[in-house]
Scaffold this active site. Structure first.
Site, short mmCIF file in Angstrom:
data_model
loop_
_atom_site.label_atom_id
_atom_site.label_comp_id
_atom_site.label_asym_id
_atom_site.label_seq_id
_atom_site.Cartn_x
_atom_site.Cartn_y
_atom_site.Cartn_z
N LYS A 55 20.93 -69.60 10.02
CA LYS A 55 19.72 -69.15 9.29
C LYS A 55 19.44 -70.08 8.12
O LYS A 55 18.31 -70.52 7.92
CB LYS A 55 19.90 -67.73 8.76
N GLN A 99 23.01 -59.47 5.45
CA GLN A 99 23.57 -59.56 6.80
C GLN A 99 24.40 -58.30 7.12
O GLN A 99 25.24 -57.87 6.33
CB GLN A 99 24.45 -60.82 6.92
N ASP A 122 13.76 -58.43 7.26
CA ASP A 122 14.37 -57.82 8.44
C ASP A 122 13.52 -56.67 8.98
O ASP A 122 13.72 -56.24 10.12
CB ASP A 122 15.74 -57.22 8.06
N1 GUN Z 1 23.28 -58.56 12.12
C1 GUN Z 1 22.98 -58.78 13.43
N2 GUN Z 1 21.65 -58.95 13.59
C2 GUN Z 1 21.11 -58.84 12.36
C3 GUN Z 1 19.77 -58.94 11.89
O1 GUN Z 1 18.80 -59.15 12.63
N3 GUN Z 1 19.61 -58.77 10.55
C4 GUN Z 1 20.66 -58.53 9.71
N4 GUN Z 1 20.38 -58.37 8.42
N5 GUN Z 1 21.91 -58.43 10.11
C5 GUN Z 1 22.12 -58.59 11.44
#
Ligand code: GUN
Length: 296
Positions: A55, A99, A122
């Site tokens: 990311k 996350q 998100d």
């Molecule tokens: N953990 C796995 N997928 C995601 C996601 O799309 N967003 C976040 N914040 N954590 C994750």
């Protein structure tokens, strides 16, 4: 019947990131605005570390500012709330991602709901989830379902009246996906691990979305001939000699003999999720500056 078209999410995501980079350059030139995305990682979950690294790299490659916050696994809830409050107040930060999963001592939904909904890239805050569910206002939409919809627009055309079956009822994928498909006038079923006769539910689907996290659970004979299959699963399975490989929730080799189009794992939905995160960060930055939503 001929083999399914393979939906190349990796190539689609690369093109999308290129278009996002172009819009970001324009925002800098015309508005002196550089979108900023803050990613918060608590603890040392190896899979999360890989996602977060990707990311951060792709955010910087798109020309955006990337702010990385790594906290120890012992971080308390108040400490994380303090950080979220600072990021909410920081004008250089337009998007915040905490996350998941978080360590057990932290109430994850309380953290997600502490994020300013305008910065909730998100789309997990109850305000954004509620806007999506009711079809009111302009929600930030969760990245994986958003990526799925972009691929469907490209590969499945008009969705009106089609039957969609989603296997999995998570807040991250299953539920928001259902609302997005309803918004495109599909007839939607959310199935899950306790659905009675899951194979026959799946066989109804013109659009089948597998998001359960069970390796190769969806078999070829669960699929309606010609269906479009989106495989959201990323499961690591052990092979001989200590090796491992990634597989989806769909038994790909069987399914491709029956489906009309199918996403592979890896290289299908996964790359779309990060590209959509960048898109959401850019959209959030525009909205915070009264700039019309960018089209990518
Ligand atoms: N953990 C796995 N997928 C995601 C996601 O799309 N967003 C976040 N914040 N954590 C994750």
């Amino acid at each position: 019947m001929s083999e399914a078209r393979i939906i190349d999410g990796k190539a689609f995501a690369a093109e999308l990131r290129g278009r996002i980079g172009g819009v970001v350059a324009g925002l800098k030139r015309e508005h002196d605005l550089t979108p900023g995305l803050a990613v918060v990682l608590v603890g040392e979950n190896p899979a999360s570390q890989v996602y977060v690294r990707n990311k951060n790299r792709q955010t910087a490659e798109a020309g955006m500012n990337s702010f990385h916050h790594a906290l120890s696994a012992a971080t308390g809830q108040d400490e994380l709330l303090d950080l979220i409050a600072r990021l909410n107040a920081d004008p250089a930060v337009h998007g915040i991602l905490v996350q998941l999963p978080l360590p057990d001592q932290i109430d994850a939904q309380a953290m997600l709901d502490a994020i300013d909904p305008a910065k909730d890239v998100d789309g997990f805050h109850v305000v954004n989830a509620g806007r999506l569910m009711t079809g009111t206002g302009k929600p930030l939409v969760p990245c994986t379902p958003l990526g799925c919809m972009m691929l469907l627009r490209e590969y499945a055309g008009d969705l009106t009246g089609k039957r969609a079956v989603i296997v999995g009822r998570s807040n991250i994928v299953g539920k928001p996906m259902a609302h997005l498909l309803l918004g495109q006038h599909c007839t939607v079923t959310i199935a899950h691990s306790r659905t009675r006769d899951l194979p026959s539910e799946c066989r109804q689907a013109d659009i089948l979305v597998a998001a359960v996290g069970r390796a190769e659970m969806v078999r070829g004979d669960w699929i309606k001939p010609g269906a479009t299959v989106l495989d959201v699963g990323i499961n690591r399975i052990e092979m001989a000699e200590g090796k491992s490989r990634l597989v989806g929730d769909v038994a790909f080799e069987e399914a491709r003999q029956v489906a009309g189009a199918i996403t592979p794992v890896p290289g299908g939905i996964g790359p779309m999720t990060i590209a959509c995160l960048l898109s959401n960060a850019m959209t959030a930055a525009c909205r915070q500056h009264g700039i019309e939503d960018p089209v990518v």
